[in-house]
Design a protein around this motif. Structure first.
Motif, PDB file in Angstrom:
ATOM      1  N   VAL A 168       0.873  -1.102  -0.077  1.00  0.00           N
ATOM      2  CA  VAL A 168       0.014   0.259   0.030  1.00  0.00           C
ATOM      3  C   VAL A 168       0.829   1.235   0.026  1.00  0.00           C
ATOM      4  O   VAL A 168       1.787   1.518   0.727  1.00  0.00           O
ATOM      5  N   THR A 203      -7.350   1.304  -3.016  1.00  0.00           N
ATOM      6  CA  THR A 203      -7.883   0.872  -1.489  1.00  0.00           C
ATOM      7  C   THR A 203      -8.094   2.237  -0.670  1.00  0.00           C
ATOM      8  O   THR A 203      -6.918   2.799  -0.193  1.00  0.00           O
ATOM      9  N   LYS A 204      -9.173   2.687  -0.324  1.00  0.00           N
ATOM     10  CA  LYS A 204      -9.509   3.678   0.411  1.00  0.00           C
ATOM     11  C   LYS A 204      -8.798   4.851   0.038  1.00  0.00           C
ATOM     12  O   LYS A 204      -8.017   5.646   0.768  1.00  0.00           O
ATOM     13  N   THR A 208      -2.412   0.735  -4.368  1.00  0.00           N
ATOM     14  CA  THR A 208      -1.876  -0.753  -3.962  1.00  0.00           C
ATOM     15  C   THR A 208      -1.433  -1.356  -5.237  1.00  0.00           C
ATOM     16  O   THR A 208      -1.795  -1.399  -6.325  1.00  0.00           O
TER      17      THR A 208
END
Length: 226
Positions: A168, A203-204, A208
């Motif tokens: 991430v 992701t959020k 990633t």
């Protein structure tokens, strides 16, 4: 914290202080800074030299129009003010900002100048660090001039994953802009294209890359160099 306590906490510091003049042990100071603290401002009068013993910091160049360009991100042990002093310049040329808690051992500029005249071992260590930074900068400089944003971003993501052992990318768009020199608008467009091609995920709000995507990215970067 005393110098003796710092040496126990950071044993590798002993190599740098091995032949330090005895009188400097009572003239040095130790400061600890929290993250996002400016410890070295561009164009400020430089009357000190520092050894960054713990923590990470970034070296940035600030411009009058408000833009910020990140030159490098450094880990300990590193130095503060060595380039300006060795160059014989009275003012700093860059800004240094902490990215984690940082502990810095400070000496006066005059004490540092006297020290490196007497201590060839320490002068060699400082010179090696300066030479390493110049080598790294020269080696990477051409990337920003000749490779497209997609290549630069994938290379940046791969380097981040290797350094932080995380799939991430915990960087904001503004931070990536400062570190790569790619405008935020171009960043958003390029990340969207990379996601559409399956080379990255989101992701959020964070980029990633799983192992398969990292393999694809390495192949893409290698092909771009050939």
């Amino acid at each position: 914290m005393t110098l003796s306590e710092l040496l126990i906490k950071v044993p590798e510091l002993e190599n740098y202080l091995r032949y330090m003049p005895e009188e400097l042990k009572t003239r040095c100071t130790i400061k600890t800074y929290p993250p996002k603290t400016i410890i070295h401002q561009k164009d400020a009068e430089l009357d000190y030299f520092g050894i960054v013993c713990e923590g990470y910091h970034r070296v940035i160049n600030e411009f009058e129009n408000g833009n910020v360009f990140m030159i490098e991100r450094n880990d300990p042990i590193d130095f503060v003010g060595e380039v300006a002093i060795l160059a014989g310049k009275p003012r700093t040329s860059v800004t240094i900002e902490t990215t984690t808690d940082c502990t810095v051992l400070y000496f006066s500029r005059k004490d540092f100048e006297d020290w490196i005249e007497k201590d060839i071992h320490f002068l060699r260590l400082v010179s090696q660090k300066v030479a390493y930074k110049l080598y790294r900068s020269s080696y990477n400089r051409g990337n920003r001039l000749f490779y497209p944003p997609q290549h630069l971003l994938l290379l940046y993501f791969l380097q981040y994953i290797e350094e932080y052992h995380s799939c991430v990318i915990r960087r904001t768009r503004e931070e990536i802009h400062e570190e790569t020199g790619i405008s935020v608008k171009t960043l958003n467009r390029t990340i969207r294209k990379l996601k559409e091609s399956g080379m990255v995920g989101i992701t959020k709000g964070k980029v990633t890359m799983d192992e398969a995507q990292q393999k694809m990215a390495r192949e893409y970067v290698q092909e771009g160099r050939e």
